[in-house]
Design a protein around this motif. Structure first.
Motif, mmCIF file in Angstrom:
data_model
loop_
_atom_site.group_PDB
_atom_site.id
_atom_site.type_symbol
_atom_site.label_atom_id
_atom_site.label_comp_id
_atom_site.label_asym_id
_atom_site.label_seq_id
_atom_site.Cartn_x
_atom_site.Cartn_y
_atom_site.Cartn_z
ATOM 1 N N GLY C 31 0.791 -1.221 0.000
ATOM 2 C CA GLY C 31 0.000 0.000 0.000
ATOM 3 C C GLY C 31 0.822 1.268 0.000
ATOM 4 O O GLY C 31 0.262 2.369 0.070
ATOM 5 N N ALA C 32 2.141 1.132 -0.103
ATOM 6 C CA ALA C 32 2.991 2.325 -0.110
ATOM 7 C C ALA C 32 3.173 2.891 -1.515
ATOM 8 O O ALA C 32 3.905 3.863 -1.698
ATOM 9 C CB ALA C 32 4.351 1.999 0.519
ATOM 10 N N GLU C 33 2.505 2.315 -2.500
ATOM 11 C CA GLU C 33 2.613 2.830 -3.858
ATOM 12 C C GLU C 33 1.876 4.175 -3.965
ATOM 13 O O GLU C 33 0.958 4.447 -3.189
ATOM 14 C CB GLU C 33 2.042 1.818 -4.874
ATOM 15 N N ALA C 34 2.283 4.967 -4.943
ATOM 16 C CA ALA C 34 1.742 6.328 -5.062
ATOM 17 C C ALA C 34 0.230 6.327 -5.314
ATOM 18 O O ALA C 34 -0.502 7.194 -4.816
ATOM 19 C CB ALA C 34 2.465 7.070 -6.191
ATOM 20 N N ALA C 35 -0.243 5.368 -6.068
ATOM 21 C CA ALA C 35 -1.665 5.354 -6.420
ATOM 22 C C ALA C 35 -2.556 5.308 -5.175
ATOM 23 O O ALA C 35 -3.660 5.858 -5.167
ATOM 24 C CB ALA C 35 -1.964 4.151 -7.314
ATOM 25 N N MET C 36 -2.055 4.668 -4.144
ATOM 26 C CA MET C 36 -2.890 4.503 -2.950
ATOM 27 C C MET C 36 -3.161 5.848 -2.297
ATOM 28 O O MET C 36 -4.271 6.082 -1.786
ATOM 29 C CB MET C 36 -2.191 3.540 -1.979
ATOM 30 N N GLU C 37 -2.177 6.724 -2.326
ATOM 31 C CA GLU C 37 -2.387 8.040 -1.732
ATOM 32 C C GLU C 37 -3.466 8.800 -2.517
ATOM 33 O O GLU C 37 -4.342 9.452 -1.945
ATOM 34 C CB GLU C 37 -1.061 8.810 -1.689
#
Lengths: 345, 345, 345, 345
Positions: C31-37
């Motif tokens: 969940g640390a990928e940019a899309a999650m933010e």
């Protein structure tokens, strides 16, 4: 005038004497005392279950759920009535001990499940699919929580349905003695068809002991591990076995159950005769569900009578309010008569 | 010569008398009896814990794990020694009651955790990541399972570490009285810094009762629900409170603990003087871990002595085999002397 | 003629394209990928929940029960309808994840709970006593498992009852898009009053992703730990967020839901017009419960139609047998028409 | 320079293509798609396990703990190393899924348990008494969490010890392919002696799929129920089977594992040649534990290299700080060389 519960009265003097006797000298702990071996033989004979594993547990809730846990997978349904003690009065102990099994409610007029209702409920539990919970054991309570006692043929009908569906049966006999006296049958007859039985003593004159009877000895080791793991293996176990031995000695347990039932019968007769009280369920043993005017509730409570009122004491005088009245082995006729006298005003 | 455990001896006669007295008449169930209110006040005063919630439970395992369950999330680590009762002797009860917490072993020479070891173990539990289990409470046992008793400053050092890490502390005081007598301190001093205490009575002359002391009353309701749900709420609760009242009356509990400790001291002295036995851990209270030649094990067992041999009785005569010897309040000097005499051959 | 479920159809091509795009290069896991933010911000805005914690989970069952577990104590009752997915189709997952909570059935005509029924059921859960299970959250499913969609005022009435009783609310929105399209409201309107929402994507054109929306961020950390501990924290999380981003992009999710609902409406119209089929529940979205003669079941199955028949195919031709028909986003009008044609023989 | 984990790289293009192909038309859900039947046959052949039950699960943690839960009673010990993934990286998932089993740590130099250590640990678990937890299955991880790979004879020695003690064996093969390539053996040889195998794909080029292989088909139904009940039964299951089919097709999985191992070998060679790095454990597959000066950690991080530093970046330049470096199938030689170049300054 103590009709709140059969757990408010004293233990029988013979039980106390046995306890004091058991306090002599040293005894190996955890059920290794000599009395336990005698008890095992005695209970096996009473239940006509020569291979049964027999254990003592200090509370009825623990006995019920330890037995059920040994019989039930976490993904199974335990079939019971909507007022079963395991459903209404154990704060989810069955769910806790089984690791999340579910209680499936079976139609139960007067708190007694019907064979048809059980069949229908089992049939409604899909099989062969992982999406639904699976079929598990049937748990029957008698004396029921409403005071009725299953006739033997109705018990047989239930255990037949279970057996035909390949399901095990548990009997919650917290008031086993009261039921047996009510039916006039033998212990083996009452327990026939049940794979695991909670044989209660606490509500019938003991300080706090129940026997767990498990017909299939292959479940014994799991039961022992579960009992220990639940903190229910008593170290000074001799104080449990001493109570249970005194209980069975000369049929003291049946004598006490008979006294309690007789007291309840006297009370029920008086209620009926009062003209103002209605019996709500068959009062087959020592528990009576009835209703009478709120003013009488108030009169009785003011006079010190102890019993459960299912409704507020404030309100119109003549409104009928249900009550639960329970007689224990020590209930005295004079208290019953006094209760009835105040009831009638 | 009964040195198997402090759960094999009799209850104190005063306890039995109290039990018989408590059997008079009717009493409200589930802890609503009058004695319980008195006990609450008394224990709060003893523990210098004016807001504490106080409960009685029938077994030590249940007391420990009900308290721990109220203090621990399922994903937390409970820090304890490798020989803690909760780890070695409860068949996974902590895991069951907490819903799957983990016991984290802390370095513990002579069964006593060190503050450094606790700090290190806490530091080794990563925080801020979901991948590892999280930090939970510290559980300390004294008298330890090897017979040693934590000095007060070592307890303070442990509870300091816990507090600095924001962790709660549990004291397993199954032998609280023996520890207190050994230390010569007050109850409040021994329990200082602990958020929840198992105050044992079963191993010290009762039939089977422990008090659960919870300093933070906001945990009380959860404890009550967990106790009921675990089948540990006793209906005829007066028989628990009567035992505990007799236990505290005139410091009977300290008198019994002192007797047990003195018996163990006499035994330990004799072991040392025997020239053939070695004491393996500090024997600070009523539990002795020692070792002596196998031939002496055989002689003693043949003479009827009861104790745990940590090794087979078959084998070379002179090999040292460890033994656990426990004295209860009723241990008689003549039995100790007889044991020592047979030991020495 | 695929009407078995909305989980049998393909994912939308735009979703597949997003997945392939997301496969470029490296991405931090869990969940640390940019899309999650980006997704967090987007979903918070949609739900008008600026502080909400947002997570992605791969299955609807897991989303429901992880949310419920974070909201429920093991000794509480979760109120739901008798046909709720959590009750009928998750093999006891709520019991497993909560550590043994219980599902309490609320009266629900056409699978929709009534505020009166909910009030009555809550009132029937005793409070202030440890003997019974305690009141817990309310779980509402819409689109219901029978195809009906709660009007907004009925949802508000339910969440009002919960709030007045101090209970939290969970929305099982496995078919959230279908419900929203059916109501013609906004996402925030549909979710108003709910503390935790399962926002489904799997049944509406994704490969397998749901969003968990938790209004109270103080529950976030517990949810994260429970998700990990349940094996539901996906390491290559970018493949979840990519799906969800494509889902929300240009309201693809509403477009797909509208297509599914329209296909179901066309089918329902045809069923009504057929003269031989009866609609059993309001078919408000993309799920239809109906009944038609057994002979038609056989004809349709023989022609390859896929749907659930609630009854045996063997038996009298003209007996009415219930069926469940579900349309997904890709349902083609020609298949619907063919189904209706074969139905009518 | 992505060496943080083998879960940060992309899925193999052939896997993405298979996923897109699988998206055509309709497919029955929950594993009833045609591809699953093919996969079952293929995996049974690979594992020389003709009766094995085969399932797909989306995460490695879930695969491990679902298998372990089907093999373990709540009161048993699961034997594993202190750095096993199930112990260190699953937030207590084994305890949750098993209902409170305990992980028993076995001596494991270089993260590999020894047969002697396992024997000793099993022997230390008392049997025949209810007071202690009972013996349960052995769980072996290879590639270990420190990068070592058990030689086949050491695996055989472990499974022999288990079998002689009547205990089942679980293989956590999250990096099964990397281990197999490292050993140059067959799949059946690597899995010989194990009753249940987690056959990983997620860390080796898939989006997220593992196969669960259960040799004894009598455990299959329980596994299926547990999988559903845990929310791990995927409805659109074709997207799992498509990945796994592509994985096995033309041994793509071994090709990817070989690439990852070769990249790690190149990196390990460079580390050794650097003169400033030390390899801490045998780097037998694609995971390297090493140590090099803090200044090099800072240089590498500043240049964008991704890897785990086991220590703070602040502090003396020349202090050795451990690092974990993991290569996935897509690791490029030029990145490795750049990493080594920056390392050496």
């Amino acid at each position: 005038m103590h009709f709140a519960s059969d757990n408010t009265g004293p233990a029988h003097p013979k039980v106390m004497e046995a306890l004091v006797r058991a306090n002599e000298g040293y005894a190996m702990p955890y059920g290794a005392e000599a009395a336990m071996e005698r008890l095992r033989e005695r209970l096996r004979a009473m239940f006509d279950a020569p291979d049964a594993a027999i254990y003592l547990v200090a509370t009825g809730t623990a006995t019920n759920v330890l037995l059920l846990a040994a019989m039930t997978k976490p993904w199974q349904v335990i079939y019971c009535s909507d007022v079963a003690h395991i459903r209404e009065d154990e704060c989810g102990a069955p769910e806790f001990f089984t690791g999340g099994a579910r209680l499936g409610v079976v139609e139960a007029p007067d708190a007694m499940m019907t064979a048809e209702g059980l069949s229908a409920r089992i049939a409604a539990t899909d099989q062969g699919t992982v999406h639904t919970m699976q079929r598990g054991p049937v748990s029957v309570t008698t004396v029921t929580e409403r005071g009725s006692v299953y006739p033997l043929d109705r018990l047989a009908a239930l255990t037949d349905v279970a057996r035909k569906n390949g399901l095990a049966c548990h009997l919650d006999g917290a008031r086993f003695g009261n039921a047996q006296v009510s039916l006039g049958c033998s212990t083996a007859e009452l327990a026939a068809g049940f794979d695991a039985i909670s044989f209660g003593g606490t509500k019938n004159g003991l300080l706090g002991v129940e026997a767990a009877v498990i017909r299939d000895p292959s479940l014994a080791w799991e039961f022992e591990l579960r009992r220990k793991r639940a903190g229910h293996l008593v170290s000074k176990h001799r104080y449990l076995s001493a109570q249970m031995e005194a209980y069975l000695e000369d049929d003291l347990w049946l004598e006490m159950a008979a006294a309690a039932n007789a007291a309840a019968a006297r009370l029920a007769d008086g209620l009926r005769a009062s003209g103002i009280a209605t019996i709500l369920h068959p009062a087959d043993a020592n528990v009576i569900y009835c209703a009478f005017p709120r003013a009488a509730h108030r009169r009785l409570k003011a006079a010190g009578a102890q019993f459960y009122s299912m409704g507020a004491l404030a309100g119109p005088d003549d409104a009928l309010v249900p009550a639960r009245l329970v007689c224990d082995w020590s209930a005295a006729a004079r208290n019953t008569d006094r209760f009835l006298s105040i009831l009638s005003g």
